[in-house]
Design a protein around this motif. Sequence first.
Motif, PDB file in Angstrom:
ATOM      1  N   GLN A  33       0.828  -1.209   0.000  1.00 58.88           N
ATOM      2  CA  GLN A  33       0.000   0.000   0.000  1.00 58.88           C
ATOM      3  C   GLN A  33       0.862   1.258   0.000  1.00 58.88           C
ATOM      4  O   GLN A  33       0.572   2.214  -0.717  1.00 58.88           O
ATOM      5  N   THR A  34       1.922   1.235   0.788  1.00 54.67           N
ATOM      6  CA  THR A  34       2.832   2.385   0.849  1.00 54.67           C
ATOM      7  C   THR A  34       3.482   2.629  -0.509  1.00 54.67           C
ATOM      8  O   THR A  34       3.530   3.763  -0.985  1.00 54.67           O
ATOM      9  N   SER A  36       2.420   1.760  -3.465  1.00 56.51           N
ATOM     10  CA  SER A  36       1.394   2.215  -4.397  1.00 56.51           C
ATOM     11  C   SER A  36       1.079   3.694  -4.174  1.00 56.51           C
ATOM     12  O   SER A  36       1.010   4.482  -5.123  1.00 56.51           O
ATOM     13  N   THR A  37       0.912   4.065  -2.922  1.00 58.09           N
ATOM     14  CA  THR A  37       0.599   5.456  -2.583  1.00 58.09           C
ATOM     15  C   THR A  37       1.741   6.386  -2.986  1.00 58.09           C
ATOM     16  O   THR A  37       1.510   7.467  -3.542  1.00 58.09           O
ATOM     17  N   LEU A  40       1.815   6.908  -6.776  1.00 50.43           N
ATOM     18  CA  LEU A  40       0.794   7.877  -7.199  1.00 50.43           C
ATOM     19  C   LEU A  40       1.181   9.303  -6.794  1.00 50.43           C
ATOM     20  O   LEU A  40       0.993  10.246  -7.565  1.00 50.43           O
ATOM     21  N   LEU A  41       1.729   9.454  -5.601  1.00 52.70           N
ATOM     22  CA  LEU A  41       2.175  10.778  -5.158  1.00 52.70           C
ATOM     23  C   LEU A  41       3.250  11.321  -6.091  1.00 52.70           C
ATOM     24  O   LEU A  41       3.180  12.472  -6.533  1.00 52.70           O
ATOM     25  N   ARG A 107      -0.826  -0.052  -8.489  1.00 52.57           N
ATOM     26  CA  ARG A 107      -1.318  -1.163  -7.658  1.00 52.57           C
ATOM     27  C   ARG A 107      -0.560  -2.455  -7.939  1.00 52.57           C
ATOM     28  O   ARG A 107      -0.443  -3.304  -7.066  1.00 52.57           O
TER      29      ARG A 107
END
Length: 109
Positions: A33-34, A36-37, A40-41, A107
């Motif tokens: 999750q980190t 992926s985030t 995107l950031l 993802r």
Amino acid sequence: MTKKESNLAVIETNLLQVLSHLIEQSKHQVAIQTNSTLTLLFWQVGNRINQDILQNKRAEYGKQIVSTVSALLENKYGKNFEIKNLRRMLQFAEQFNDFQIVVPMARQL
């Protein structure tokens, strides 16, 4: 060791293994999750700089602006935003200019 104590030791060992597995799975999910985030950031940072500051051009003044933005971000948020990384973010946003493509890709990483 009595039979009862032996059974308790086995139960505790099995419980510890199960709990350890759950914890490791959760740690792995957090890492996914980190990543992926952050992907995107970084795309959003590169995209916003490309659109808002550089207006999708590479003028000479753009290099100075990117350096200034990088210095400010690095000072506030750390080495992830040093100039070479910011340039990678710009390239990433240029190569994949559609957010709808970037989301599923992030993802999968």
